[in-house]
Enzyme design. Structure first.
Site, PDB file in Angstrom:
ATOM      1  N   LYS A  39       0.880  -1.273  -0.066  1.00 23.56           N
ATOM      2  CA  LYS A  39       0.111   0.002  -0.010  1.00 23.56           C
ATOM      3  C   LYS A  39       0.906   1.325  -0.059  1.00 23.56           C
ATOM      4  CE  LYS A  39      -2.064   1.883   3.637  1.00 23.56           C
ATOM      5  NZ  LYS A  39      -2.018   3.184   3.591  1.00 23.56           N
ATOM      6  N   ASP A  66      -3.052   4.489  -1.944  1.00 24.08           N
ATOM      7  CA  ASP A  66      -4.189   5.130  -1.107  1.00 24.08           C
ATOM      8  C   ASP A  66      -4.042   6.423  -0.606  1.00 24.08           C
ATOM      9  OD1 ASP A  66      -5.757   4.961   1.274  1.00 24.08           O
ATOM     10  OD2 ASP A  66      -4.172   4.591   2.882  1.00 24.08           O
ATOM     11  N   LYS A  68      -7.001   8.308  -1.313  1.00 27.37           N
ATOM     12  CA  LYS A  68      -8.419   8.865  -1.028  1.00 27.37           C
ATOM     13  C   LYS A  68      -8.998  10.008  -1.750  1.00 27.37           C
ATOM     14  CE  LYS A  68      -7.585   7.352   3.805  1.00 27.37           C
ATOM     15  NZ  LYS A  68      -6.146   6.595   3.606  1.00 27.37           N
ATOM     16  N   ASP A  71     -12.997  15.107  -4.523  1.00 24.18           N
ATOM     17  CA  ASP A  71     -12.953  16.516  -5.105  1.00 24.18           C
ATOM     18  C   ASP A  71     -14.493  16.473  -5.951  1.00 24.18           C
ATOM     19  OD1 ASP A  71     -12.414  18.815  -6.095  1.00 24.18           O
ATOM     20  OD2 ASP A  71     -10.453  18.558  -5.521  1.00 24.18           O
ATOM     21  N   ILE A  72     -14.933  17.361  -6.629  1.00 26.07           N
ATOM     22  CA  ILE A  72     -15.778  17.223  -7.522  1.00 26.07           C
ATOM     23  C   ILE A  72     -15.355  16.167  -8.525  1.00 26.07           C
ATOM     24  CG2 ILE A  72     -16.008  20.001  -7.439  1.00 26.07           C
ATOM     25  CD1 ILE A  72     -14.896  20.052 -10.051  1.00 26.07           C
ATOM     26  N   ASN A  74     -15.696  15.770 -12.029  1.00 31.45           N
ATOM     27  CA  ASN A  74     -14.536  15.715 -13.017  1.00 31.45           C
ATOM     28  C   ASN A  74     -13.006  15.611 -12.836  1.00 31.45           C
ATOM     29  OD1 ASN A  74     -14.282  16.368 -15.836  1.00 31.45           O
ATOM     30  ND2 ASN A  74     -13.238  18.150 -15.204  1.00 31.45           N
ATOM     31  N   THR A 130     -10.488   4.672  10.539  1.00 33.52           N
ATOM     32  CA  THR A 130     -10.449   4.055  11.880  1.00 33.52           C
ATOM     33  C   THR A 130      -9.848   5.087  12.776  1.00 33.52           C
ATOM     34  OG1 THR A 130      -8.122   3.326  11.324  1.00 33.52           O
ATOM     35  CG2 THR A 130      -9.938   1.658  10.951  1.00 33.52           C
ATOM     36  N   GLY A 221       0.223  -2.141   9.054  1.00 31.74           N
ATOM     37  CA  GLY A 221       1.551  -1.266   8.707  1.00 31.74           C
ATOM     38  C   GLY A 221       2.632  -1.434   9.733  1.00 31.74           C
ATOM     39  N   ARG A 222       2.830  -0.752  10.926  1.00 30.33           N
ATOM     40  CA  ARG A 222       3.802  -0.644  11.667  1.00 30.33           C
ATOM     41  C   ARG A 222       3.939  -2.256  12.472  1.00 30.33           C
ATOM     42  NH1 ARG A 222       1.295   4.833  14.382  1.00 30.33           N
ATOM     43  NH2 ARG A 222      -0.441   4.185  13.172  1.00 30.33           N
TER      44      ARG A 222
END
Length: 246
Positions: A39, A66, A68, A71-72, A74, A130, A221-222
């Site tokens: 990721k 990742d 995320k 926005d609009i 388009n 989360t 991850g960690r």
């Protein structure tokens, strides 16, 4: 539809949350014979740019981007078009951007992949982070109701938009499955093995707990990347995943 079957070694996504490409690639290299998907989040991508996506692909990894998008419609469609060209396996958009935004993202990914003969990436909707506790949702963000209800609402909206699944905490897996079906993918961050200690995420769960509830993918991850021996940590988690798969 029957539930999608994912091999144990494909269920873990390792979060390469580094501030430089060298460390990220070094860790990925250590994990090359254990984990299939890496990721890449905002920190690493803003440092390394698209090159990190290509380097990981060259090493034989699938990439979950990742970032995320939110926005609009388009603008998000343009972002989806661009990221698809880099051969990512999966990327995500915020469900809070609405139905049209999510639809445009998926449509753009399909169009670009077909135009260039690429595999169509899976597009996943982000429900609630989360790190979002009940008080954060209600008092700070200003959305009334239970976190669970908002997550399920967003999951239904993502499915209506044609997305492949959602990102949610392990605590919402069973409710998402009930609302959207067993084949609607659940990508679960906030996964912490019992031996890994705590962090800043609020709604966490162990790998075994999430898998027993029906999670398709676990973002870790960690617990792996900060371990003294990342490969040994990954193998330890993978063993727990395999036990649940049997």
């Amino acid at each position: 539809m029957t539930e999608q079957r994912v091999k144990p070694e494909e269920k873990i996504f390792v979060a390469l949350d580094y501030d430089n490409m060298d460390d990220a690639l070094r860790t990925a290299d250590k994990l090359g014979d254990t984990i299939r998907t890496m990721k890449v989040g905002l920190q690493l991508f803003f440092h390394a740019g698209p090159q990190i996506l290509h380097r990981l692909n060259e090493m034989g990894f699938q990439v979950f981007m990742d970032c995320k998008f939110h926005d609009i419609p388009n603008t998000v469609a343009g972002a989806a078009d661009s990221v698809t060209q880099h051969g990512v396996y999966m990327f995500n958009v915020h469900c809070g951007g609405g139905l049209a935004m999510m639809q445009r993202a998926k449509e753009a990914a399909i169009h670009r992949a077909k135009a260039q003969g690429l595999t169509i990436p899976k597009v996943i909707g982000v429900t609630q982070l989360t790190s979002t506790a009940q008080e954060t949702l209600n008092r700070e963000i200003g959305i009334p109701g239970d976190v669970r209800d908002i997550v399920v609402h967003y999951a239904r909206l993502a499915k209506e938009a044609g997305l492949d699944g959602v990102v949610a905490s392990g605590h919402e897996i069973s409710y998402i499955r009930e609302a959207c079906g067993e084949d609607f993918l659940t990508v679960i961050p906030g996964i912490r093995p019992t031996w890994a200690g705590a962090n800043d995420q609020k709604r966490v769960m162990t790998p075994g707990e999430a898998l027993r509830l029906g999670a398709h993918y676990l973002v870790i991850g960690r617990a792996i990347t900060h371990a003294n021996d990342p490969r040994a940590a990954a193998l330890r988690i993978l063993e727990e995943v395999r036990q649940e798969a049997n």
